[in-house]
Design a protein around this motif. Structure first.
Motif, PDB file in Angstrom:
ATOM      1  N   THR A 268      17.562   2.259  78.406  1.00  0.00           N
ATOM      2  CA  THR A 268      16.650   3.390  78.410  1.00  0.00           C
ATOM      3  C   THR A 268      15.236   2.889  78.172  1.00  0.00           C
ATOM      4  O   THR A 268      15.019   1.972  77.364  1.00  0.00           O
ATOM      5  CB  THR A 268      17.026   4.432  77.337  1.00  0.00           C
ATOM      6  N   THR A 269      14.300   3.446  78.913  1.00  0.00           N
ATOM      7  CA  THR A 269      12.884   3.117  78.717  1.00  0.00           C
ATOM      8  C   THR A 269      12.200   4.160  77.846  1.00  0.00           C
ATOM      9  O   THR A 269      11.007   4.037  77.552  1.00  0.00           O
ATOM     10  CB  THR A 269      12.161   3.059  80.071  1.00  0.00           C
ATOM     11  N   LEU A 270      12.949   5.198  77.454  1.00  0.00           N
ATOM     12  CA  LEU A 270      12.362   6.318  76.715  1.00  0.00           C
ATOM     13  C   LEU A 270      12.512   6.102  75.216  1.00  0.00           C
ATOM     14  O   LEU A 270      13.601   5.792  74.725  1.00  0.00           O
ATOM     15  CB  LEU A 270      13.040   7.621  77.126  1.00  0.00           C
ATOM     16  N   ALA A 271      11.409   6.261  74.508  1.00  0.00           N
ATOM     17  CA  ALA A 271      11.442   6.133  73.050  1.00  0.00           C
ATOM     18  C   ALA A 271      12.290   7.259  72.460  1.00  0.00           C
ATOM     19  O   ALA A 271      12.315   8.376  72.985  1.00  0.00           O
ATOM     20  CB  ALA A 271      10.027   6.195  72.486  1.00  0.00           C
ATOM     21  N   PRO A 272      12.994   6.994  71.377  1.00  0.00           N
ATOM     22  CA  PRO A 272      13.825   8.042  70.776  1.00  0.00           C
ATOM     23  C   PRO A 272      12.983   9.159  70.181  1.00  0.00           C
ATOM     24  O   PRO A 272      11.844   8.943  69.749  1.00  0.00           O
ATOM     25  CB  PRO A 272      14.600   7.287  69.682  1.00  0.00           C
ATOM     26  N   HIS A 273      13.552  10.365  70.195  1.00  0.00           N
ATOM     27  CA  HIS A 273      12.877  11.482  69.537  1.00  0.00           C
ATOM     28  C   HIS A 273      12.867  11.254  68.034  1.00  0.00           C
ATOM     29  O   HIS A 273      13.893  10.917  67.431  1.00  0.00           O
ATOM     30  CB  HIS A 273      13.600  12.793  69.844  1.00  0.00           C
ATOM     31  N   GLU A 274      11.702  11.460  67.411  1.00  0.00           N
ATOM     32  CA  GLU A 274      11.579  11.285  65.966  1.00  0.00           C
ATOM     33  C   GLU A 274      10.786  12.440  65.378  1.00  0.00           C
ATOM     34  O   GLU A 274       9.843  12.946  65.995  1.00  0.00           O
ATOM     35  CB  GLU A 274      10.874   9.967  65.636  1.00  0.00           C
ATOM     36  N   ILE A 283      12.898  16.027  54.269  1.00  0.00           N
ATOM     37  CA  ILE A 283      13.303  14.632  54.079  1.00  0.00           C
ATOM     38  C   ILE A 283      13.894  14.144  55.398  1.00  0.00           C
ATOM     39  O   ILE A 283      14.698  14.845  56.032  1.00  0.00           O
ATOM     40  CB  ILE A 283      14.358  14.501  52.955  1.00  0.00           C
ATOM     41  N   LEU A 284      13.504  12.925  55.827  1.00  0.00           N
ATOM     42  CA  LEU A 284      13.961  12.379  57.099  1.00  0.00           C
ATOM     43  C   LEU A 284      14.940  11.240  56.873  1.00  0.00           C
ATOM     44  O   LEU A 284      14.894  10.544  55.854  1.00  0.00           O
ATOM     45  CB  LEU A 284      12.774  11.860  57.929  1.00  0.00           C
ATOM     46  N   SER A 285      15.836  11.038  57.862  1.00  0.00           N
ATOM     47  CA  SER A 285      16.746   9.899  57.836  1.00  0.00           C
ATOM     48  C   SER A 285      15.981   8.625  58.170  1.00  0.00           C
ATOM     49  O   SER A 285      14.808   8.662  58.567  1.00  0.00           O
ATOM     50  CB  SER A 285      17.886  10.114  58.837  1.00  0.00           C
ATOM     51  N   SER A 286      16.661   7.482  58.042  1.00  0.00           N
ATOM     52  CA  SER A 286      15.995   6.202  58.298  1.00  0.00           C
ATOM     53  C   SER A 286      15.516   6.088  59.743  1.00  0.00           C
ATOM     54  O   SER A 286      14.487   5.476  60.016  1.00  0.00           O
ATOM     55  CB  SER A 286      16.934   5.041  57.951  1.00  0.00           C
ATOM     56  N   ARG A 287      16.259   6.665  60.676  1.00  0.00           N
ATOM     57  CA  ARG A 287      15.853   6.637  62.084  1.00  0.00           C
ATOM     58  C   ARG A 287      14.916   7.782  62.439  1.00  0.00           C
ATOM     59  O   ARG A 287      14.500   7.908  63.596  1.00  0.00           O
ATOM     60  CB  ARG A 287      17.090   6.680  62.998  1.00  0.00           C
ATOM     61  N   LYS A 288      14.633   8.654  61.504  1.00  0.00           N
ATOM     62  CA  LYS A 288      13.695   9.773  61.665  1.00  0.00           C
ATOM     63  C   LYS A 288      14.150  10.787  62.711  1.00  0.00           C
ATOM     64  O   LYS A 288      13.342  11.579  63.199  1.00  0.00           O
ATOM     65  CB  LYS A 288      12.293   9.257  62.035  1.00  0.00           C
TER      66      LYS A 288
END
Length: 445
Positions: A268-274, A283-288
């Protein structure tokens, strides 16, 4: 140079170019043939090695099991023999002792008969007394042969027949796996994998999808999915990184898995949704990609936006609810043109969203259509496509103009479709969520 020469020169150039293209195409086909031959020979070698290893292990295990069984049966014979012979040995000892006493008594009797008259009376008296003490009429009982164990081995010859039947049907060799990967679609930080059956006679009960990083010698395949669906979204993948995917199936009523499909490479060339870090109340997870509303505020409904406008039209944006708190009519999940800081909810202009009670809002106005209420386990999807009201330059989307986006929001087994008018031309959008009460936990992908 004459016209005829020019024409011939042009034809020659075209023929040379056509010949070059033809050669290039043939070389590509030769490369394809070499790859096919490599796959056939490589997979055949792997299959031979797997068969040899498997049957060698079976032979070793069968020899071990037969040896253990033989040892057990021989030990049973030893126990029966020892238990049965002991009373016979005891009886033999008793008889041999009696024979010895009888021999001694006979010698004394014969000696008493041969002695002189002066000693005869004493000798005969002593002999008679001793004979009475031995009880010559008492004989030990010897068991009849029918009462003595006769050890034998009962061996069922049907085992060999059963073994021959099972071995004749054990294992199989196939030229093609029953399932193959059909499509790999890139998604933000993930890849949607679709597969299909290529053997129509194979009745699949479950599918098993695995993946690993490509080119990593120490990397092992990991299970990504086991179930009845024929597609799965593999999350938490690094962009611009090759991954290998393979799938197999398990037949109805079977425990073993089929051969693996031919591995396919995807990326995938698409950045992950964060989600955007540092937003008060979340509060966010480590992968946001997971957000938890961790406190309540009856007076305000803070919005948590995405870290960047990573949602592009033509994609599917999914919110997965893994935990739920109390509902409020101001709650919302949706997509917006900008990340306006002062807003109290996504139920505002230049945004579309759905509330936790299922109400749908477009630019702050509630629609008459309503979706099912959002609870733990709910998945809400957003799909959009561009519909231009007025011509926009293809070279510069930022020139402005009215844009109409066709939006599809799905929740549960229902969906609503509507047109959303935005003030400016956009090719990417923010997403966001807002909750009044704590306890809501949202995964975005």
């Amino acid at each position: 140079m004459s016209v005829e020469v020019d024409v011939l020169l042009q034809e020659a150039k075209e023929s040379i170019e056509a010949a070059q293209n033809y050669r290039s195409e043939l070389q590509q086909r030769l490369h394809g043939l070499n790859q096919a031959r490599k796959q056939v020979r490589g997979s055949s070698g792997q299959a031979r090695e797997a068969l040899r290893r498997h049957f060698a292990e079976l032979q070793a295990a069968a020899t071990r099991l037969l040896t253990e069984r033989l040892t057990t049966l021989l030990a049973e014979v030893d126990v029966i023999e020892a238990d049965s012979v002991k009373p016979l040995d005891d009886c033999q000892s008793l008889i041999e002792h009696g024979v010895g006493q009888a021999d001694e008594l006979l010698r004394e009797g014969e000696a008493a008969l041969r002695c002189g008259l002066g000693e005869k009376e004493d000798k005969l008296g002593s002999f008679t007394k001793k004979a009475m003490h031995i009880q010559l009429d008492s004989l030990p009982e010897v068991p009849a042969l029918v009462d003595v164990p006769c050890v034998s081995a009962q061996l069922d010859d049907s085992l060999l027949g059963l073994l021959r039947d099972r071995v004749s049907r054990h294992g199989a060799v196939s030229s093609h796996p029953p399932v193959q990967i059909e499509e790999l679609q890139e998604r933000p930080g993930s890849i949607l994998v679709r597969w299909c059956k290529v053997d129509e006679d194979f009745a699949a009960a479950d599918y098993r999808l695995q993946h690993r990083r490509s080119g990593s010698g120490g990397s092992q395949y990991e299970d990504a999915y086991i179930g009845r669906d024929s597609e799965f979204l593999v999350l938490h993948l690094d962009p611009h990184t090759d991954y290998l995917f393979r799938v197999c199936a398990r037949g109805e009523g079977r425990t073993e898995w089929s051969p693996w499909s031919i591995p396919q490479t995807g990326y995938t060339t698409l950045a992950p949704h964060e989600w955007c870090p540092g937003t008060e109340g979340y509060i966010l997870s480590s992968r946001k990609n997971i957000a938890l509303r961790n406190d309540s505020s009856q007076s305000r409904c803070p919005i948590l936006y995405s870290n960047a406008p990573t949602y592009f039209c033509g994609q599917t944006l999914t919110f997965k609810i893994s935990a739920a708190g109390h509902m409020d009519r101001r709650d919302s999940l949706g997509v917006c043109v900008d990340s306006e800081k002062g807003a109290q909810s996504l139920q505002r202009d230049q945004a579309v969203c759905i509330s936790t009670n299922g109400a749908v809002f477009v630019n702050g106005k509630e629609m008459t259509n309503q979706l099912p209420a959002i609870t733990m386990g709910s998945a809400v999807t957003f799909d959009m496509e561009v519909v231009n009201l007025f011509p926009i330059s293809n070279n510069n989307l930022s020139e402005g103009g009215n844009f109409k986006l066709r939006v599809t929001i799905g929740s549960g087994n229902r969906e609503v479709v509507f047109d959303w008018l935005v003030d400016q031309a956009v090719d990417c959008l923010f997403f966001g969520c807002s909750f009044v009460h704590s306890g809501w936990k949202v995964l975005v992908f």
